[in-house]
Structures are given as C-alpha cells and as structure tokens.
Design a protein around this motif. Structure first.
Motif, short mmCIF file in Angstrom:
data_model
loop_
_atom_site.label_atom_id
_atom_site.label_comp_id
_atom_site.label_asym_id
_atom_site.label_seq_id
_atom_site.Cartn_x
_atom_site.Cartn_y
_atom_site.Cartn_z
N GLY A 35 0.81 -1.21 0.00
CA GLY A 35 0.00 0.00 0.00
C GLY A 35 0.85 1.26 0.00
N PRO A 36 0.20 2.42 -0.20
CA PRO A 36 0.97 3.67 -0.22
C PRO A 36 1.55 3.99 1.15
CG PRO A 36 -1.38 4.10 -0.37
CD PRO A 36 -1.21 2.62 -0.48
N PHE B 29 4.36 3.67 -4.13
CA PHE B 29 5.67 3.22 -4.59
C PHE B 29 5.66 3.21 -6.11
CE2 PHE B 29 5.69 1.57 -0.29
CZ PHE B 29 6.96 1.91 0.11
N ASP B 30 6.50 4.06 -6.72
CA ASP B 30 6.47 4.18 -8.19
C ASP B 30 7.50 3.27 -8.83
OD1 ASP B 30 8.80 5.41 -7.55
OD2 ASP B 30 8.02 7.44 -7.81
N LEU B 31 7.51 3.30 -10.15
CA LEU B 31 8.39 2.43 -10.92
C LEU B 31 9.85 2.87 -10.81
CD1 LEU B 31 7.31 0.06 -12.47
CD2 LEU B 31 7.51 1.37 -14.58
N TYR B 32 10.05 4.18 -10.59
CA TYR B 32 11.42 4.69 -10.62
C TYR B 32 12.11 4.59 -9.26
CZ TYR B 32 9.43 6.57 -14.83
OH TYR B 32 8.80 6.68 -16.02
N THR C 149 10.06 6.99 -4.21
CA THR C 149 9.42 6.77 -2.91
C THR C 149 10.17 5.71 -2.12
OG1 THR C 149 7.38 7.04 -4.15
CG2 THR C 149 7.18 6.42 -1.84
N ALA C 150 10.58 4.65 -2.84
CA ALA C 150 11.30 3.56 -2.18
C ALA C 150 12.57 4.08 -1.52
CB ALA C 150 11.64 2.47 -3.19
N TYR C 151 13.31 4.92 -2.27
CA TYR C 151 14.56 5.44 -1.73
C TYR C 151 14.28 6.34 -0.53
CZ TYR C 151 18.93 8.06 -1.40
OH TYR C 151 20.06 8.65 -0.94
N THR D 180 9.99 -2.69 -0.88
CA THR D 180 10.30 -1.82 -2.01
C THR D 180 10.45 -2.59 -3.32
OG1 THR D 180 12.63 -1.92 -1.42
CG2 THR D 180 11.40 -0.02 -0.64
N THR D 181 10.69 -3.91 -3.24
CA THR D 181 10.75 -4.67 -4.49
C THR D 181 9.49 -5.51 -4.70
OG1 THR D 181 11.86 -6.49 -3.39
CG2 THR D 181 13.26 -4.89 -4.46
N ALA D 182 8.61 -5.55 -3.67
CA ALA D 182 7.36 -6.32 -3.72
C ALA D 182 7.61 -7.78 -4.09
CB ALA D 182 6.36 -5.68 -4.70
N TYR D 183 8.71 -8.32 -3.60
CA TYR D 183 9.05 -9.71 -3.94
C TYR D 183 10.05 -10.23 -2.90
CZ TYR D 183 11.06 -13.60 -6.58
OH TYR D 183 11.51 -14.83 -6.98
N VAL D 184 9.89 -11.48 -2.49
CA VAL D 184 10.85 -12.11 -1.59
C VAL D 184 11.23 -13.46 -2.18
CG1 VAL D 184 11.38 -12.81 0.76
CG2 VAL D 184 9.62 -11.11 0.37
#
Lengths: 285, 314
Positions: free
Chosen positions: B151-152, B159-162, B165-167, B235-239
């Motif tokens: 979620g935001p 969290f955008d593609l670039y 936000t993650a950084y 931030t990568t939405a994957y584990v």
C-alpha cells in the motif's frame, strides 16, 4: 533399508576423503579455510577434462587429480596461506572466502557454468545383489578405496615419524621448532596432502555429486560439519562424523522430503556445537 | 577526563557527518533513473550497520546474518499479503520478529570460540533457509513470494516504478535507525561493549554483565537486520529464498569490511562502494565482479585490515 544404509556409508566415506584435509588445517592447525572445496573442485575438473578431452582412463585420472590438487595446495600454501596462520579468524575467513570467489569466477569463466558429468568405465557401472542387499558397484569401489585411505591416514598420523612431528608442531609450534622440527615444511606438506585428498575426493565424487563452479560453496557447510562434529583430536572423529552425516543425509532425504532432510542435519549441527563445542568425539582435555 | 565527559565529546556532531546526510537526502531530487540503485544502497547500508553493531562493537563474528534479514523480508511479505498492505505496520512487525529471533539465537553465540560462533550463525541461517524452502505453501519456496501489493506509504505516497518513494522510505528508515545506533554506541552501554570486545575476562572482572550485554546487542542487531530485510521486501514487492542464502551474509560482511568495522559509517561507506562497484563490474559479466571481489578480499587479508585503513583515514 540396507541399501540406504549402504549408500549413506559410501556418501559418508566420500565426504571423509573430501573433508579430512580440512580436519587437519581447521581442526589441528586452527586455520579457518573456507576455500577447501576449491581444491576438491580442481580435482573434479581434472577428471572431467582428462576423460572428456583426452580420453584418459578413469583410474589414471584419480592420481592425476590428487597430484594437481596437491601441487595447487602446495603453491598456495607457500605463497599465501603461510602468512595467514597467525592472523585473527576474521581475517582468515575473509581471505579464504576471497579465494573461493576467485576460484568460482575463474572456473565459471574458463569452463562454463553448467554441471559436468563423466561416464564411468563399464566395469564400475551397474548394481549387484550381495547377501540380499542391492549395492552399486561404484559405491562399493568408493567404500573400499576410502576405507583404505582412512586407515592409512590414521596409521600415518599415529605411527610414523612425520605424523608425530605434525602432532608436535600443532601442539606447540615454538617448542617443536626449538627441537629442530621444520615446522613450516611439515605444515606445507600436510596442507598439500590435505588438498590432494580433497582433489581425489572431488574426482571420486564427480559421478555422485556432480561438479560445477558453485561446488566449493555448495559443499562448504558439509566439510565444516564434519570437522565441527568430528572434533579436532585425530582422524577417527571426523571419520565417524562423516559416516554419520552421510547416512543421516541420505536417509533424511529418503524418508523425509529433501528440504526437511537438510533441516535435520543443520539442527543436529547446532545442537552438537552448543552442547559439545569441541565436537562429538573429542577427547576431554 | 571522566567517562561521561569523553562520551559527550565523542557524541558531538561534526560537519562532515551532517554533510553526508544532506547529500544522501539531496539525491532524492535527482532526475529519475538511479533511485533503484540508491534504494539498494540504503538497504545494504542498514544491513551492514546492523552487522557493525555486533562485529565492530561487540566483536561477534557472524557468517549467517542473512538469517535475520531473510526473516524480516518474509515477515514483511506475509504481513503485506495476509494482514495489511500498510508498509509501516509490516516494517514494525518484521523488526520485532527479527529481534525476538535474535534474542532466542543469542543464547547460541554466547558459548564457544570464534569458530563455533561462525558455524552456529551459519547453521541458523541454513536452518531458516531450509524451513522457508519447505514451507512453500506460504513462502512460495524456490519460486519466491509473489503477489505482494504494498500500500501507499503513510496512506499518501505510492511506490512508483522509478523507486523515488522507495529510496525516500529506505533512507528515512536508515537515518532514524542510524541516529538510534549512534546514540547507543556513544552511551555507557556502547562503551561496555567495546570493553567486552577488547578483553572479555577483564570486562567481566570490572563488573560488566558480559552475557546480558551480548544478548542485548545481538537482539538489537537482529532487529536492524530484520528492518533491512523488510525494506527490501516492500520496495521490491518480492521475496525469494535468496534473502537467506550464504551469499547475502558474505556480501554484507564484505561491505562492512570495505568500509571498516567499528565506526558506524563503515557500513554506509562500504555499502556505497560495494553496490557501485557491483553495478559497474557486473555490467560486463557477473564473473568479473566475483573475481575482483575475491581478489580484493585476499589482498585485504594479506596486507592487513588495520594497516590499510590507517593509511586511508590519515
């Protein structure tokens, strides 16, 4: 049941030959050498290349694997390892991880990343029924060869002049030097033999374990387990530990799922380390 | 000079320190393109910081620090999938879980020598790896944990593609946890840790409760590692199982060693150098990167870490 036991023993014997060099460097000389598997990998690739490219018979490849790995060990010991004996464990860890990375990268670059296999000569293939137990011929070959090696090593360490010099050098290097024992040379020869045996183990294991550039990392933990569980006083501890590990691994992966089999081994490792930090078969000091 | 006065003096902020953080936050306003890499750097920096707490300050060698990183990553991933997509809630839960795991396993590293500790930490990470692999119904096993929809952040920033936000998210978390670590190591608690690292027996004789201190710092370090893992998962939405692998423990050790253990900024500097080098060197072939890293380690160990860093810092 008996077949699993038999396969486990063969696997354990193989692990012993692979790891016994480490039992000496890590166990006796107290040097954390995580790069031990790299020598085993060297032996494995020697066999693959000799058999695939030049058609050398399998039996002739085994001594070649031993010699190449031992030479490699001797060279590295004299140039690099020698300077690391007196360093902290952290430095030794960094150093040997670095060596592993170099070995993995170089092998990957020159020989490709895919797993290599060999074709055994026909007289070593197949299975036979002996006393109602279905045994693989190659596995029996491994058991006989590795058993003889283990016996020879034990005798060599306990009964020969070189063995007593080695034990003296390990116990107290300064006093041994004072008595005129060439400690540096003894360590170098020991290291070379240990690496050679790893190479031989890698050569024998090419068929059973498969050989690829990740080999040193994949089997690092197994070697460490053998030494940690076997303790550091002599060859018999690691030998029994290898057999236990081999049987437990094969049986665990057969009766449980392959993931849970690995799980059992690591839990046993942690338990042994916590309750018997000097190993399961260590003599009390 | 009393211990307190010397601590106060050491804890004072200096302008190069402030500059580091101003630059780090300033990079947020770069045009998009490098933020994904910057995010990875921030996460590795936090992970290395957590290892610095036990290695640089308390002198505990670990070859299995990925255990806590991976636990945090999976905890955050599962929280996101099954409980709430809010990233902050996931981060907090993952951190607490990792801290609990640290507390439990700290009892294992109190005993024995460096060697035993190496093996036990390695073993704990391997056990977790096997468990994660076996519980493929929840973790996805070798395929990895997929289908996370994070979620935001604070309910407002997607969290955008670039990866901007993650950084921002990872850097803020790093900054806050760094401030806490900085406060902790410059306290009497931190001082007692350094005493333990230098001489455990003497520290005990001076009345430092050695075991309690080690348990505390190990749990703290595990919590930091768990937070780093959670940040990566979110931030990568994957584990994937890779978060628990030996390679990750080795990488973080390497990053910390590059930057120098025992001064907090070592992890940060090491993470920057490590990731930038990895990014440039593995662009050609991944083997190159591994080869150079190995060569660097060998040289570093042969020359001696102390000597090298004394040269650099002078």
């Amino acid at each position: 049941m008996a077949t699993i036991l038999f396969d486990g023993v063969a696997y354990g014997m193989l692990l012993f030959v692979l790891a016994c060099g480490l039992a000496v460097t890590l166990g006796l000389m107290n040097f954390v050498n995580l790069a031990h598997g790299a020598f085993a990998m060297a032996g494995g690739y020697v066999v693959v290349i000799l058999m695939d490219r030049w058609g050398v018979p399998f039996l002739a490849c085994l001594p070649a694997a031993f010699i190449v790995a031992a030479m490699l060990g001797l060279l590295l010991e004299r140039t690099l390892y020698r300077h690391m004996y007196s360093r902290t464990h952290l430095d030794q860890v960094l150093f040997s991880i670095g060596l592993v990375f170099i070995a993995v990268a170089a092998t990957d670059y020159f020989l490709g990343s895919s797993q290599r296999n060999i074709t055994l000569p026909s007289w070593l293939q197949g299975r036979k029924e002996i006393l109602g137990v279905n045994v693989g011929i190659y596995r029996s070959f491994i058991i006989v060869l590795c058993g003889a090696l283990a016996l020879g090593l034990q005798l060599g360490l306990m009964r020969t002049r070189f063995g007593s010099r080695l034990r003296a050098a390990v116990d107290d290097a300064r006093v041994a030097r004072g008595l005129g024992i060439p400690v540096g040379k003894v360590f170098a020869v020991t290291f070379a033999v240990g690496s050679g045996l790893a190479g031989l183990g890698g050569a024998l294991g090419t068929e059973l374990l498969g050989i690829d550039p990740q080999f040193p990392l994949r089997f690092m933990i197994y070697f460490l387990i053998v030494v940690a569980v076997g303790g550091t006083s002599g060859i018999m501890g690691p030998f029994l530990a290898s057999l236990l590990l081999g049987v437990a691994d094969v049986a665990g992966k057969y009766y449980l799922s392959s993931a849970l089999g690995g799980f059992v081994i690591y839990v046993v490792l942690i338990a042994v380390l916590v309750f018997r930090p000097h190993g399961l078969f260590a003599r009390s000091r | 000079m009393s211990a307190n006065a010397s601590l106060v003096r050491r804890a004072r902020w200096r302008w190069p320190e402030a500059l580091v953080w101003v630059i780090a936050f300033g990079l947020l306003f770069l045009p998009p393109g490098k933020h994904l890499l910057l995010n990875e750097i921030a996460i590795l920096a936090l992970f290395a910081l957590s290892l610095d707490l036990i290695l640089g300050y308390a002198g505990i060698i670990s070859l299995g620090h990925a255990a806590f990183f991976g636990l945090g990553a999976y905890a955050a991933g599962l929280m996101c999938k099954h409980v709430t997509p809010d990233p902050l809630a996931g981060l907090v839960v993952a951190t607490l879980l990792a801290a609990m795991m640290g507390l439990l396993t700290s009892l294992l590293v109190l005993r024995g020598s460096d060697l035993t500790r190496l093996m036990v930490t390695l073993g704990v990470a391997l056990v977790l790896h096997e468990i994660a692999n076996a519980l493929s119904r929840w973790t996805g096993g070798a395929d990895g944990l997929q289908g996370m929809v994070v979620g935001p952040l604070l309910g407002r920033f997607d969290f955008d593609l670039y990866g901007r936000t993650a950084y921002a998210y990872s850097l803020t978390a790093l900054f806050i946890l760094f401030l806490a670590a900085r406060r902790i190591v410059h306290s009497l608690f931190g001082l007692s840790l350094m005493a333990i690292r230098r001489n455990r027996l003497r520290a005990a004789a001076l009345g430092v409760p050695v075991n309690r201190r080690l348990v505390a710092v190990y749990a703290l370090s595990a919590a930091y590692a768990g937070a780093a893992g959670a940040l990566l998962a979110q931030t990568t939405a994957y584990v994937s199982l890779e978060v628990l692998e030996f390679g990750r423990s080795a990488d973080v050790l390497l990053a910390l060693i590059i930057g120098g253990a025992g001064w907090l900024y070592g992890g940060l500097a090491g993470a920057v150098i490590f990731k930038v080098l990895q990014d440039t060197l593995s662009a050609g072939a991944p083997q190159f990167w591994m080869f150079w890293m190995g060569l660097f380690l060998v040289v570093l160990a042969l020359v001696g870490r102390d000597r090298l860093f004394r040269l650099v810092r002078r």
